[in-house]
Design a protein around this motif. Structure first.
Motif, PDB file in Angstrom:
ATOM      1  N   GLN A 130      -1.825 -15.335  -8.288  1.00  0.00           N
ATOM      2  CA  GLN A 130      -0.583 -14.617  -8.535  1.00  0.00           C
ATOM      3  C   GLN A 130      -0.829 -13.135  -8.242  1.00  0.00           C
ATOM      4  OE1 GLN A 130       0.991 -14.169 -12.648  1.00  0.00           O
ATOM      5  NE2 GLN A 130       2.807 -15.174 -11.834  1.00  0.00           N
ATOM      6  N   VAL A 131       0.057 -12.540  -7.451  1.00  0.00           N
ATOM      7  CA  VAL A 131      -0.136 -11.152  -7.040  1.00  0.00           C
ATOM      8  C   VAL A 131       1.153 -10.358  -7.239  1.00  0.00           C
ATOM      9  CG1 VAL A 131      -1.873 -11.734  -5.286  1.00  0.00           C
ATOM     10  CG2 VAL A 131       0.544 -11.666  -4.648  1.00  0.00           C
ATOM     11  N   PRO A 132       1.039  -9.042  -7.412  1.00  0.00           N
ATOM     12  CA  PRO A 132       2.260  -8.237  -7.403  1.00  0.00           C
ATOM     13  C   PRO A 132       2.804  -8.196  -5.975  1.00  0.00           C
ATOM     14  CG  PRO A 132       0.318  -6.820  -7.603  1.00  0.00           C
ATOM     15  CD  PRO A 132      -0.173  -8.235  -7.621  1.00  0.00           C
ATOM     16  N   ASP A 133       4.104  -8.233  -5.846  1.00  0.00           N
ATOM     17  CA  ASP A 133       4.719  -8.191  -4.518  1.00  0.00           C
ATOM     18  C   ASP A 133       4.458  -6.800  -3.928  1.00  0.00           C
ATOM     19  OD1 ASP A 133       6.204  -8.318  -2.271  1.00  0.00           O
ATOM     20  OD2 ASP A 133       8.046  -9.014  -3.237  1.00  0.00           O
ATOM     21  N   SER A 134       3.476  -6.734  -3.019  1.00  0.00           N
ATOM     22  CA  SER A 134       2.990  -5.411  -2.590  1.00  0.00           C
ATOM     23  C   SER A 134       4.059  -4.628  -1.854  1.00  0.00           C
ATOM     24  CB  SER A 134       1.740  -5.551  -1.729  1.00  0.00           C
ATOM     25  OG  SER A 134       2.070  -6.053  -0.462  1.00  0.00           O
ATOM     26  N   ALA A 135       5.046  -5.320  -1.295  1.00  0.00           N
ATOM     27  CA  ALA A 135       6.114  -4.615  -0.583  1.00  0.00           C
ATOM     28  C   ALA A 135       6.926  -3.763  -1.554  1.00  0.00           C
ATOM     29  CB  ALA A 135       7.008  -5.609   0.133  1.00  0.00           C
ATOM     30  N   GLN A 136       6.834  -4.100  -2.846  1.00  0.00           N
ATOM     31  CA  GLN A 136       7.677  -3.387  -3.814  1.00  0.00           C
ATOM     32  C   GLN A 136       6.890  -2.418  -4.686  1.00  0.00           C
ATOM     33  OE1 GLN A 136      10.784  -5.540  -5.708  1.00  0.00           O
ATOM     34  NE2 GLN A 136      10.554  -7.273  -4.332  1.00  0.00           N
ATOM     35  N   ILE A 137       5.624  -2.233  -4.359  1.00  0.00           N
ATOM     36  CA  ILE A 137       4.815  -1.312  -5.156  1.00  0.00           C
ATOM     37  C   ILE A 137       5.078   0.121  -4.731  1.00  0.00           C
ATOM     38  CG2 ILE A 137       2.437  -0.516  -5.515  1.00  0.00           C
ATOM     39  CD1 ILE A 137       1.598  -3.355  -5.724  1.00  0.00           C
ATOM     40  N   ARG A 138       5.260   0.971  -5.701  1.00  0.00           N
ATOM     41  CA  ARG A 138       5.433   2.397  -5.407  1.00  0.00           C
ATOM     42  C   ARG A 138       4.363   3.176  -6.161  1.00  0.00           C
ATOM     43  NH1 ARG A 138       7.693   0.425  -2.245  1.00  0.00           N
ATOM     44  NH2 ARG A 138       9.876   0.320  -1.640  1.00  0.00           N
ATOM     45  N   VAL A 139       4.023   4.330  -5.602  1.00  0.00           N
ATOM     46  CA  VAL A 139       3.037   5.179  -6.259  1.00  0.00           C
ATOM     47  C   VAL A 139       3.764   6.340  -6.913  1.00  0.00           C
ATOM     48  CG1 VAL A 139       1.026   6.635  -5.891  1.00  0.00           C
ATOM     49  CG2 VAL A 139       1.302   4.560  -4.566  1.00  0.00           C
ATOM     50  N   HIS A 140       3.367   6.623  -8.147  1.00  0.00           N
ATOM     51  CA  HIS A 140       3.984   7.742  -8.856  1.00  0.00           C
ATOM     52  C   HIS A 140       3.656   9.035  -8.114  1.00  0.00           C
ATOM     53  CE1 HIS A 140       4.987  10.619 -11.964  1.00  0.00           C
ATOM     54  NE2 HIS A 140       5.655   9.648 -12.574  1.00  0.00           N
ATOM     55  N   PRO A 141       4.681   9.806  -7.742  1.00  0.00           N
ATOM     56  CA  PRO A 141       4.434  10.970  -6.883  1.00  0.00           C
ATOM     57  C   PRO A 141       3.550  12.037  -7.545  1.00  0.00           C
ATOM     58  CG  PRO A 141       6.729  10.886  -7.613  1.00  0.00           C
ATOM     59  CD  PRO A 141       6.100   9.612  -8.043  1.00  0.00           C
ATOM     60  N   VAL A 142       3.542  12.103  -8.859  1.00  0.00           N
ATOM     61  CA  VAL A 142       2.774  13.152  -9.523  1.00  0.00           C
ATOM     62  C   VAL A 142       1.401  12.641  -9.952  1.00  0.00           C
ATOM     63  CG1 VAL A 142       2.719  14.783 -11.445  1.00  0.00           C
ATOM     64  CG2 VAL A 142       4.896  14.235 -10.327  1.00  0.00           C
ATOM     65  N   THR A 143       1.380  11.493 -10.615  1.00  0.00           N
ATOM     66  CA  THR A 143       0.115  11.029 -11.193  1.00  0.00           C
ATOM     67  C   THR A 143      -0.710  10.202 -10.219  1.00  0.00           C
ATOM     68  OG1 THR A 143       1.170   9.055 -12.040  1.00  0.00           O
ATOM     69  CG2 THR A 143       1.097  10.958 -13.509  1.00  0.00           C
ATOM     70  N   ASN A 144      -0.120   9.825  -9.065  1.00  0.00           N
ATOM     71  CA  ASN A 144      -0.858   9.019  -8.083  1.00  0.00           C
ATOM     72  C   ASN A 144      -1.299   7.666  -8.616  1.00  0.00           C
ATOM     73  OD1 ASN A 144      -0.855  10.100  -5.637  1.00  0.00           O
ATOM     74  ND2 ASN A 144      -2.727  11.308  -5.888  1.00  0.00           N
ATOM     75  N   THR A 145      -0.594   7.152  -9.603  1.00  0.00           N
ATOM     76  CA  THR A 145      -0.956   5.832 -10.113  1.00  0.00           C
ATOM     77  C   THR A 145       0.097   4.837  -9.664  1.00  0.00           C
ATOM     78  OG1 THR A 145       0.186   6.411 -12.129  1.00  0.00           O
ATOM     79  CG2 THR A 145      -2.203   6.631 -12.145  1.00  0.00           C
ATOM     80  N   ILE A 146      -0.289   3.574  -9.687  1.00  0.00           N
ATOM     81  CA  ILE A 146       0.642   2.539  -9.271  1.00  0.00           C
ATOM     82  C   ILE A 146       1.679   2.308 -10.357  1.00  0.00           C
ATOM     83  CG2 ILE A 146       0.815   0.064  -8.847  1.00  0.00           C
ATOM     84  CD1 ILE A 146      -1.854   0.246  -7.452  1.00  0.00           C
ATOM     85  N   MET A 147       2.933   2.263  -9.954  1.00  0.00           N
ATOM     86  CA  MET A 147       3.976   1.963 -10.929  1.00  0.00           C
ATOM     87  C   MET A 147       4.215   0.457 -10.903  1.00  0.00           C
ATOM     88  SD  MET A 147       6.500   5.219 -10.531  1.00  0.00           S
ATOM     89  CE  MET A 147       7.049   4.974  -8.867  1.00  0.00           C
TER      90      MET A 147
END
Lengths: 363, 284
Positions: free
Chosen positions: B9-26
């Motif tokens: 089971q994986v996160p749908d990578s097409a829908q992953i966004r990176v937080h513009p300030v903290t650089n972490t995966i949302m």
């Protein structure tokens, strides 16, 4: 298949002392991949990169050649020297004529155990990834897949291997601290090619693989070469015209082909377009497709999602055509035209045809 | 014939966004899906089941929520499903993952011998393509990666013949069972789940194994402890310094825009002139 989550402490400082059984591991090894008598370009790219790592560590760079006969191996070793290797381990046996997992894994594992490199690099090709996965598991060591950057960590002389993760959204740097060798496969066309210097020489160390064909379970019945005619050679194309979902309909993709013909270019595409079946999968550029480094990249109706970007941002000049002025592709393209690709592409095809006609006349 | 399909089971990578300030995966709101490459492997296994009445077992390692991936696989027609879940597995890299999966597969084959292990060519979150080779190596099974076609399974002789994507062509390989096969994308289309299978999948009593149930005694081989690789840094790609120069003309007509672009491009990047060499033959 997940990588370990990042720790709050820099991993490099967790344990600086290497296990005593690994302190004798020295040198950088590059697996020299060859198909149909020619070395895969990724092996040269790795020799160029491996040279830098070896110089930084003050150790030797070795090529590892597995081949059918001494004659074939010698030619491959010579090329490895021209591209930066100090020495080559040359293992020859008729059973190594074609790639098969079992004899290659056994031979490469034996060479590693005997000669103990600290770093072993392979191309992230179908062969390299098949082989590296088996060798790393046999050796019980760390392997970082499909890297796009290699460096030496100044704190602990470890290999710092950087790779895209989460579909290219982020990059992560991975270390193999207490195991040797540190293994990585490297994505083709990410590193530059080193100069070929035919005055360079090196030592060849002959290996004698202990293989018996009867013991090798998998047999190659046939090799069906790809038809050259329609095969996409994106990795080495000077010009690429690529289309994305902004082209709306599959028949609009013909405009991409037309422009490619006018330029003598290869045709590329984004993942959604490939998934929709507009073009074949061998033309997909990006994280799950190919990495390209053309002189000119024309992106038509491509928004510039990071998954696509990682595969093409190495282009010298990027021309982006997209009706949305806020599309991310304009953040990193060289030139942008804010317009509908269906109108711009035919105008471009005509303009380039005119340009080449004028060039011909001038000659 | 018994076919085991390893899925993730994986996160749908097409829908992953990176937080513009903290650089972490949302991660919030990113749907979990079955790794699409694994579904290609499952469909290939189900096609063999259609032809040979094989038994298809699906296996996954993951958090308890990964159960939904198994139910999805059951709804397509898998017969049995096993969830390998334990906090001790957390943080595993590919070496530690293949250790745990290989242990579970040994236990499965104690019940019923496994002839084939299928899995996708890689996952869309890790993208390593290393777990398939890892499992094969640990179990001493033959490994066939990037398989684009299964030509023949000969159960009497215990052999399988496949086509494998290689550099510059396709290898036709014959090997002995049991074998681990990683399946290339795009070689089949997933079937639709049938109503009865969907009902069965919803009611099915999953087998859930923790570390001990899977027969894993050595905790130094699994999870973070069993992982030789460590992530030292996660960061967003550095943006190219400059933004695109937007080509503008008074008329905004395609011809004018293109003429302006070509003039600029050829002045600033003279080598491009020589790179252009049109094909004589027009495509039809």
């Amino acid at each position: 298949m997940t990588q370990a989550p990042p720790s709050s402490k820099p991993a490099g400082r967790r344990k600086a002392e290497l296990d005593p059984r690994f302190t004798s591991y020295k040198g950088v090894f590059v697996f020299i991949e060859h198909n149909a008598g020619a070395i895969h370009p990724v092996s040269f790219e790795l020799l160029g990169e491996g040279r830098k790592l070896a110089d930084k560590l003050g150790v030797e760079l070795a090529g590892v050649v597995l081949a059918e006969s001494d004659g074939a191996a010698e030619a491959f070793c010579a090329e490895a020297f021209f591209h930066g290797a100090d020495l080559c381990y040359s293992a020859t046996h008729p059973a190594l004529a074609h790639y098969r997992n079992q004899p290659y894994t056994q031979t490469l594992t034996d060479i590693v155990n005997r000669h103990q490199p600290e770093i072993l690099l392979l191309g992230a090709t179908t062969m390299g990834r098949d082989l590296a996965g088996s060798v790393a598991t046999t050796l019980q060591t760390g392997l970082t897949a499909d890297c796009t950057g290699l460096a030496i960590d100044p704190d602990n002389r470890s290999l710092a291997a950087t790779r895209p993760t989460f579909g290219g959204t982020l990059l992560c740097t991975i270390l193999t601290l207490n195991y040797r060798p540190q293994m990585a496969t490297v994505r083709p066309r990410v590193m530059g090619l080193p100069e070929r210097d035919t005055s360079r020489h090196g030592r060849i160390i002959a290996e004698h693989p202990d293989l018996i064909e009867q013991d090798i379970v998998t047999k190659l019945l046939e090799f069906i070469p790809d038809e050259r005619r329609d095969e996409a050679n994106l990795a080495f194309a000077d010009i690429i015209v690529a289309g994305g979902r902004g082209l709306k309909r599959p028949d609009n993709f013909r405009l991409v082909w037309d422009l490619a013909d006018a330029l003598g270019a290869e045709v590329g595409a984004t993942r959604p377009v490939v998934q929709a079946g507009w073009v074949t999968a061998d033309r997909q550029i990006g994280q799950s497709g190919k990495t390209v480094r053309p002189k000119l990249y024309i992106a038509a109706g491509i928004s510039g999602a990071v998954q696509h970007r990682v595969g093409m941002e190495g282009a010298d000049v990027i021309v982006a055509i997209n009706p949305d002025p806020d599309a991310p592709i304009f953040d990193f393209a060289t030139y942008g035209i804010v317009a509908n690709a269906m109108q711009i592409l035919p105008a471009m095809t005509a303009a380039f045809r005119q340009h080449t006609a004028a060039m011909k006349k001038a000659v | 014939m018994h076919i085991l399909v390893c899925i993730k089971q994986v996160p749908d990578s097409a829908q992953i966004r990176v937080h513009p300030v903290t650089n972490t995966i949302m991660r919030q709101g990113v749907p979990a899906i079955v790794n699409p490459y694994d579904l290609v492997a499952l469909e290939e296994a189900l096609r063999l089941k259609d032809r040979t009445s094989a038994r298809v077992t699906v296996l996954t390692m993951g958090p308890p929520q990964a159960e939904s991936a198994l139910r999805k696989a059951l709804s397509f027609g898998a017969d049995e499903a096993i969830l390998l879940t334990d906090r001790a597995f957390a943080g595993a890299d590919t070496l530690a993952t293949s250790y745990a999966l290989a242990a579970a597969i040994r236990k499965i084959r104690d019940d019923m011998p496994v002839d084939l292990v299928f899995t996708g060519k890689q996952t869309i979150d890790g993208d390593t393509a290393q777990v398939g080779p890892g499992i094969a190596t640990r179990l001493g099974m033959q490994l066939l990666t990037y398989v684009s076609r299964i030509d023949r399974v000969d159960l009497e002789r215990g052999e399988i013949t496949v086509q494998r994507r290689a550099e510059g062509g396709v290898q036709v390989l014959r090997t002995r069972l049991p074998a681990v096969i990683t399946v290339l994308e795009g070689i089949n289309e997933m079937r639709f789940a049938t109503m009865p299978d969907m009902f069965r999948a919803a009611r099915y009593g999953l087998t859930v194994w923790d570390r001990e149930a899977a027969g894993i005694g050595d905790v130094t081989k699994i999870g973070l402890k069993g992982s030789p690789t460590v992530v030292s840094r996660v960061f967003a790609p550095t943006p190219r310094a400059q933004k695109a120069e937007i080509i503008q003309t008074q008329s905004e007509q395609p011809d004018d825009l293109v003429a302006t672009l070509l003039a600029k491009m050829f002045t600033k990047h003279p080598p491009l002139r020589a790179a252009i060499c049109p094909r004589a033959v027009q495509r039809t």
